[in-house]
Design an enzyme around this catalytic site. Sequence first.
Site, PDB file in Angstrom:
ATOM      1  N   LYS C  79       0.852  -1.198   0.000  1.00  0.00           N
ATOM      2  CA  LYS C  79       0.000   0.000   0.000  1.00  0.00           C
ATOM      3  C   LYS C  79       0.885   1.244   0.000  1.00  0.00           C
ATOM      4  O   LYS C  79       1.876   1.302   0.739  1.00  0.00           O
ATOM      5  CB  LYS C  79      -0.892  -0.021   1.246  1.00  0.00           C
ATOM      6  CG  LYS C  79      -1.944   1.101   1.294  1.00  0.00           C
ATOM      7  CD  LYS C  79      -2.852   0.976   2.524  1.00  0.00           C
ATOM      8  CE  LYS C  79      -3.935   2.048   2.544  1.00  0.00           C
ATOM      9  NZ  LYS C  79      -4.820   1.947   3.723  1.00  0.00           N
ATOM     10  N   SER C 160      -9.897   2.451   2.727  1.00  0.00           N
ATOM     11  CA  SER C 160      -8.921   3.088   1.874  1.00  0.00           C
ATOM     12  C   SER C 160      -7.971   2.123   1.170  1.00  0.00           C
ATOM     13  O   SER C 160      -7.371   2.496   0.171  1.00  0.00           O
ATOM     14  CB  SER C 160      -8.085   4.062   2.706  1.00  0.00           C
ATOM     15  OG  SER C 160      -7.286   3.366   3.651  1.00  0.00           O
ATOM     16  N   SER C 184     -10.271   0.421   7.157  1.00  0.00           N
ATOM     17  CA  SER C 184      -9.633   0.465   5.834  1.00  0.00           C
ATOM     18  C   SER C 184      -8.984  -0.826   5.364  1.00  0.00           C
ATOM     19  O   SER C 184      -8.552  -0.914   4.221  1.00  0.00           O
ATOM     20  CB  SER C 184      -8.589   1.588   5.784  1.00  0.00           C
ATOM     21  OG  SER C 184      -9.226   2.832   5.660  1.00  0.00           O
TER      22      SER C 184
END
Lengths: 499, 100, 494
Positions: C79, C160, C184
């Site tokens: 990420k 997210s 998230s």
Amino acid sequence: MVSTYRIQGATGEWEVVIGLEVHAQVVSKSKLFSGAATAFGAEPNTQVSLVDAAMPGMLPVPNKECIRQAVRTGMAIEAQINKYSRFDRKNYFYADLPQGYQISQLYHPLVGEGSLTIDADEKAGIAEDKVIGIERIHIEQDAGKLMHDQHPTMSYVDLNRSGVALMEIVSKPDMRSPAEAGAYVRKLRSILRYVGSCDGNMEEGSMRADVNVSVRKPGEEFGTRTETKNVNSVRFVMQVIEYEANRQVDVIENGGTVDQETRLFDPGTGTTRTMRSKEDAHDYRYFPDPDLLPLELEDDFLEECRASLPELPDAKRQRYENELGLTPYNARELTAEVETFGRFETLLGVAAAKIGKSESAVATQVANWALSVAPGVMKSLGDEADASNATAEAQASILAMQDKGEISGGQAKEIYELVLKTGRDPEEIADTEGLKQVSDTGAIEAAIDDIIANNADKVAEYRGGKDKLFGFFVGQTMKAMQGKANPAVVNQILKDKLG
Amino acid sequence: MSVDKATVAKIASLARIKMGDEELERMVPELNGILDWVEQLGEVECSGVEPMTAVIENHLRLREDVVDADPKTGGGRREDVLANAPAAEHGFFGVPKVIE
Amino acid sequence: MTDLTNLGVKDIRDGVAGGEFTAREVAEAFNAAVAEAAALNAFIVTTPDHALAAADATDAKRAKGEDLGKMGGVPIGMKDLFATKGVQTTAASHILEGFKPEYESTVSQNLWDAGAGMLGKLNLDQFAMGSSNETSYFGNVTSPWRRSGGANTDMSPGGSSGGSSAAVAARIAPAATGTDTGGSIRQPAAFTGICGIKPTYGRCSRWGVVAFASSLDQAGPMARTVEDCAIMLEAMAGFDPKDATSLKMDVPAWEAGLSADLKGKKIGIPREYRMDGTDEEILKSWEQGKEWLRDAGAEIVDVSLPHTKYALPAYYIVAPAEASSNLARYDGVRYGLRDLPDGAGLQDMYAATRAAGFGDEVKRRILIGTYVLSAGFYDAYYTQAQKVRTLVSRDFAQAFGQCDAILAPTTPTASFPLGENQDDPLAMYLNDVFAVPASLAGLPAMSVPATVNSDGLPLGLQIVGKPFDEQGVLNAGLAIQSRANFTAKPEKWW
């Protein structure tokens, strides 16, 4: 005792109310929240970690030594030590503040209320000792440094100082004159240096004061205060107060009101002015730093802090007076600075051992030597003196010879001069340079016999009651002995022989 | 409590985010929508409740006072510190001239 | 040979170790899959060379008979919130575009040390603020899933960690890192039919992870199976002296401790999670989940978490407040974007840089955070929210007096089309209504796929555990996984 310091305004007398926030750089090798070094004077941005530069994802980890130093300082001012404290973020934008917030302590400071005593100083208008309250001590990060004059359109940012630990020591608004404020800063500096938590070096910025000043008619409520930032000497602190108090009185007497604002001191002109860059920064949005848990201190940590505290200035002064029998003046002079008492105590120990008496028995002699004789010789020599020759060993030898009556006070100075210039051994100097008193009664008696024989008229007058002539005989004897006779021996023999 | 355009402008200025009139006006109802909704927290009886300080039972660890013990959190890496700077000269970060 | 991209962490690790294929073959297969999947926009940058270098290192170790590590030979997606040395790290923002850190985050370093390689930096909601991956400066991530029988509507992969969820679901990465501040990891995992676990706050170091809300942020793995999550979490977690909130505890052997036998365990069902507006099919899957856990030997008990309703609004004060401060460092001075209009002073530069560098949702949250911390409002908003947070946490502690873990839906709905909730921030926030309470309390929580709904979209179930009891969470997850037999996968259209 109420301070009598007043500003004379057109509408009468005004009293000045002063509070000081002193930022003292904590003595530590590394920064408060990172491992970067704190040493003064390094090349720009060479003592900056990724943490200090606030790179994305960087986190603070507190330095135990900084906490310890602040706790010890709190103990030295007999303050409440808070076993539970927290770090808060103070949010504002400035180029010297990489994180966009300063990690500080607002809601739960490490150290609570304490106090220090400023000493009576009649010359400065401080009639008696005065206790100044200290509100709190908290620890926080220092900011970086901006340089404005190196480029036509840019300011340069150096983050070496960014993240260095500071103690913010907040006084109560207890001071009423520039002199009191000056005495407070000096006393605080002395305590910090005793404790070893701050080097007190104001030129290098290790201690700076934010000076809060307001004026009021005596007996009335506090007026609106201004805060003059980053004042870095005792003299400047006093100048700021002087200037601000008079300025505020002028403003009020001309029908205006004092703005609560941040001001900047200009040492060149001795004036203060509004600080433009901080104008709109008053909403700091403090909140607990979520990167840091509450700081909880254990008892053994606190015990170690307390055990490691040295004797502090007030206690030391008391002891010098009560146990060593020094005069209040000498005691105060000797305890004012860490270096002074350090040298004194070393010399006292060596001298007492050499002389073979207790420290208290020789303390006055050593104090006089340390405060007036030795500095006088050093000063008179100027560049000729090599300070590294001023060892405790050498000075103690001189004091011991003096104590035994082997040398006179004048000889002691002469010997010390040679010691400072050459580093030679004092006893060797006394021997080879003939700087010794004669205590041999035979030689002195012979000289006195000659003088009595050659001055029969004066002897008769003395014996007839003209006591003042005793001095004449002493003088003659010393002259005959070329100044090297032990005065005590001379006196005794003269008294015996003159009857 | 609801915010008006002037308040949003003040917050934006405090947060150093430049916003034009149109953007400010757009933000007003959005922020008010969120603020109205979070204000239901006022209903919760919280007397005697301490605000949360540590989400998981844990103690703040303190670091020993050692310089550059870990290069990741130590100094002496000016090149790295300045590597991404939009303006760096003579070992400094450069910013528009500041008048103090 | 089997299609290597169908394999997960465990199979790749074991296959490489056993010599069934080389790590290089695996890396090449995934690099190729990544290259073909540009339409998903899951990656902001790809780093095929990193993956190959790590693979070659693993193969070399194997040749020498050395230990290959917990993740030996497994290429993963990272990420783009984790700082990676020399590789652009943006948090999906314009303000960090081009930023190449001179350091490596602790979690990513742990993964490389365990033998993993990096396929690239995964897209996400900007600064991890969002629940649909529509706030990235680098464009939306499109879910590999599409509704059955529907038009080819682009669906949200959740957020997210939307790049992570999309990549793992699309089998262009066997696993990916995620971060979870208020759901998230779990919400995108649920939207894409994969597993994701947020460990106890403090298990994974936050050092080098771009901060959103420090008291909530936790990294965790996203993968297609519970086993893969256990393996990867073991590699990611561990005490880090550089993070003052890091837990000084040994990392348990979660993989070795996996067991789907829940005999003697009590699973709590929080009655307050039955909220209006929750999708019927979600409620049905929750019922199914209870059955599965009962079948695994657990006793199902009702529990109460009375402050559930207030968790989300409390979160939307605490998280923006912390974010408003955490994001103050993006000022155009030391890294990232600088917008310096002609004649601008320092403060003008800040305002211009931040205006140009932050997206709308980030600005919105910074403004909310700034407002709730500002003079006169601090106690009413921030202090009150932190008190409510204490109550939410206390609710869990009380519930855990009666049960060992809690079962709930992960989300109130399945994935929705991109664009659908974009104009209504509040509707978007509600996606995390079931995820946020565990975040506020710092508890380990996991989403595992349960089933697909009538549109053919995945639904997830959430297990929340006691502090430090990731094992209990993983085991309950395994019990569900072994009964759900979730085999659905997105049809390749990209």
